[in-house]
Design a protein around this motif. Sequence first.
Motif, PDB file in Angstrom:
ATOM      1  N   PRO A 194       0.780  -1.132  -0.161  1.00 20.81           N
ATOM      2  CA  PRO A 194       0.057  -0.212   0.060  1.00 20.81           C
ATOM      3  C   PRO A 194       0.759   1.281   0.015  1.00 20.81           C
ATOM      4  N   SER A 195       0.655   2.434  -0.821  1.00 20.87           N
ATOM      5  CA  SER A 195       1.465   3.216  -1.045  1.00 20.87           C
ATOM      6  C   SER A 195       0.661   4.749  -0.979  1.00 20.87           C
ATOM      7  N   PHE A 196       1.470   5.407  -0.122  1.00 20.69           N
ATOM      8  CA  PHE A 196       0.687   6.884   0.027  1.00 20.69           C
ATOM      9  C   PHE A 196       1.782   7.927  -0.303  1.00 20.69           C
ATOM     10  N   SER A 197       1.275   9.269   0.192  1.00 17.28           N
ATOM     11  CA  SER A 197       2.109  10.278   0.109  1.00 17.28           C
ATOM     12  C   SER A 197       2.134  10.887   1.296  1.00 17.28           C
ATOM     13  N   THR A 198       3.286  11.730   1.736  1.00 20.59           N
ATOM     14  CA  THR A 198       3.201  12.164   2.914  1.00 20.59           C
ATOM     15  C   THR A 198       4.023  13.586   2.594  1.00 20.59           C
ATOM     16  N   GLY A 231       6.093  -1.583  16.206  1.00 14.31           N
ATOM     17  CA  GLY A 231       7.228  -2.456  15.876  1.00 14.31           C
ATOM     18  C   GLY A 231       7.481  -2.558  14.489  1.00 14.31           C
ATOM     19  N   GLN A 232       6.348  -2.394  13.471  1.00 13.94           N
ATOM     20  CA  GLN A 232       6.481  -2.675  12.119  1.00 13.94           C
ATOM     21  C   GLN A 232       7.230  -1.179  11.592  1.00 13.94           C
ATOM     22  N   ARG A 233       7.595  -1.304  10.571  1.00 10.85           N
ATOM     23  CA  ARG A 233       8.350  -0.395   9.801  1.00 10.85           C
ATOM     24  C   ARG A 233       7.488   0.231   8.740  1.00 10.85           C
ATOM     25  N   ILE A 234       8.065   1.289   7.945  1.00 11.85           N
ATOM     26  CA  ILE A 234       7.569   1.915   6.813  1.00 11.85           C
ATOM     27  C   ILE A 234       8.742   2.057   5.811  1.00 11.85           C
ATOM     28  N   GLN A 235       8.339   2.285   4.739  1.00 14.88           N
ATOM     29  CA  GLN A 235       9.220   2.819   3.549  1.00 14.88           C
ATOM     30  C   GLN A 235       9.148   3.975   3.110  1.00 14.88           C
ATOM     31  N   GLU A 245      13.964   2.411   4.902  1.00 15.84           N
ATOM     32  CA  GLU A 245      12.999   1.887   5.630  1.00 15.84           C
ATOM     33  C   GLU A 245      13.253   2.573   7.106  1.00 15.84           C
ATOM     34  N   TYR A 246      12.077   2.690   8.012  1.00 11.41           N
ATOM     35  CA  TYR A 246      12.388   3.580   9.349  1.00 11.41           C
ATOM     36  C   TYR A 246      11.172   3.038   9.933  1.00 11.41           C
ATOM     37  N   THR A 247      11.308   3.249  11.303  1.00 10.56           N
ATOM     38  CA  THR A 247      10.628   2.555  12.392  1.00 10.56           C
ATOM     39  C   THR A 247       9.750   3.457  13.194  1.00 10.56           C
ATOM     40  N   PRO A 248       8.397   3.784  12.911  1.00 15.60           N
ATOM     41  CA  PRO A 248       7.741   4.805  13.733  1.00 15.60           C
ATOM     42  C   PRO A 248       8.057   4.836  15.257  1.00 15.60           C
ATOM     43  N   VAL A 249       8.272   5.916  15.766  1.00 10.29           N
ATOM     44  CA  VAL A 249       8.326   5.840  17.280  1.00 10.29           C
ATOM     45  C   VAL A 249       6.957   6.287  17.765  1.00 10.29           C
ATOM     46  N   SER A 250       6.225   6.737  16.694  1.00  6.92           N
ATOM     47  CA  SER A 250       4.812   7.363  17.218  1.00  6.92           C
ATOM     48  C   SER A 250       3.880   6.056  17.070  1.00  6.92           C
ATOM     49  N   ILE A 251       2.600   6.056  17.643  1.00  4.78           N
ATOM     50  CA  ILE A 251       1.647   5.019  17.255  1.00  4.78           C
ATOM     51  C   ILE A 251       0.481   5.536  16.663  1.00  4.78           C
ATOM     52  N   LEU A 310       5.608   7.124   0.574  1.00  2.00           N
ATOM     53  CA  LEU A 310       5.566   6.222   1.944  1.00  2.00           C
ATOM     54  C   LEU A 310       4.745   4.919   1.576  1.00  2.00           C
ATOM     55  N   SER A 311       5.536   3.811   1.910  1.00  2.00           N
ATOM     56  CA  SER A 311       4.628   2.607   1.628  1.00  2.00           C
ATOM     57  C   SER A 311       4.850   1.760   2.834  1.00  2.00           C
ATOM     58  N   GLY A 312       3.941   0.696   2.979  1.00  2.00           N
ATOM     59  CA  GLY A 312       3.939  -0.145   4.390  1.00  2.00           C
ATOM     60  C   GLY A 312       2.588  -0.277   4.688  1.00  2.00           C
TER      61      GLY A 312
END
Length: 226
Positions: free
Chosen positions: A9-13, A41-45, A54-60, A93-95
Amino acid sequence: MPEASGQKPSFSTSIRGRRRLSEKAFEIELLRPDGLRWIPGQRIQLSWEGLEREYTPVSIPGEASLRLCVRRVSGGTFSTFLTEASVGTSLGLSGPFGYFLYQPSGHRPVFIATGTGVAPFVAMAASGVTGFTLLHGVSAPEELYYADRLRTAAVRYLPCVSRIPAGRFSDREIFPGRVTDFVRSRLPEGIYDFYLCGRGGMVTEVISIVDERFPGSRVFSERFFG
Ligand SMILES: Cc1cc2nc3c(=O)[nH]c(=O)nc-3n(C[C@H](O)[C@H](O)[C@H](O)COP(=O)(O)OP(=O)(O)OC[C@H]3O[C@@H](n4cnc5c(N)ncnc54)[C@H](O)[C@@H]3O)c2cc1C
């Protein structure tokens, strides 16, 4: 709404702001795309001009923004871009991706991070995970990002600082060495659920120590690099 793109799934940010955490790291705030759902714990690209990292969000997911803890890697293309890009810059952004999720069992959870590898544990703590031991390996005390939040959620929060000025802190506050030294020589024997995140060399070394010292333990891992 996500745009269809194969399995991702891909988005823009876009960049909403940036907050300095240390000389080497910052927290970047991105617009949270509508429809993006993830489990801590999951990551986004992120993608920009053909580059993807790839990065792992610190936010929820319930928060208004998507926040990432990013280290500016010397000579690194994407982390330098994230350090310097103006507020308002658009990104792809995807993930989400991955399975580095908290999976409680009857065994004590031990979270082990190096540097920005603390990111998934910050998100897990923000989502209500408590009662874990956290070993955070850094080279200097100012790299202990999110220490207050993590100390509150953890049953034990132990910074492991490899380059520490002699006599500045007691062993009870900070372990003067690497996380691997602590696991090898100080962690009491037992059966644990280990969650490892950050430098690949740390992950490999801890897995081999677990094989020797902590039979029956489970290991979950996420390698950021190396
Ligand atoms: C699953 C996953 C999750 C990730 N989550 C994060 C995160 O939340 N925060 C984050 O800062 N990075 C994270 N990374 C690393 C990130 O994807 C990039 O590799 C990093 O930002 C460097 O990209 P670059 O283009 O600047 O450097 P590049 O030019 O691609 O890499 C240069 C070198 O930098 C080193 N390096 C890469 N990442 C780091 C790091 N974090 N610390 C120290 N050295 C590094 C590697 O040795 C690499 O060979 C994650 C990586 C993976 C695989």
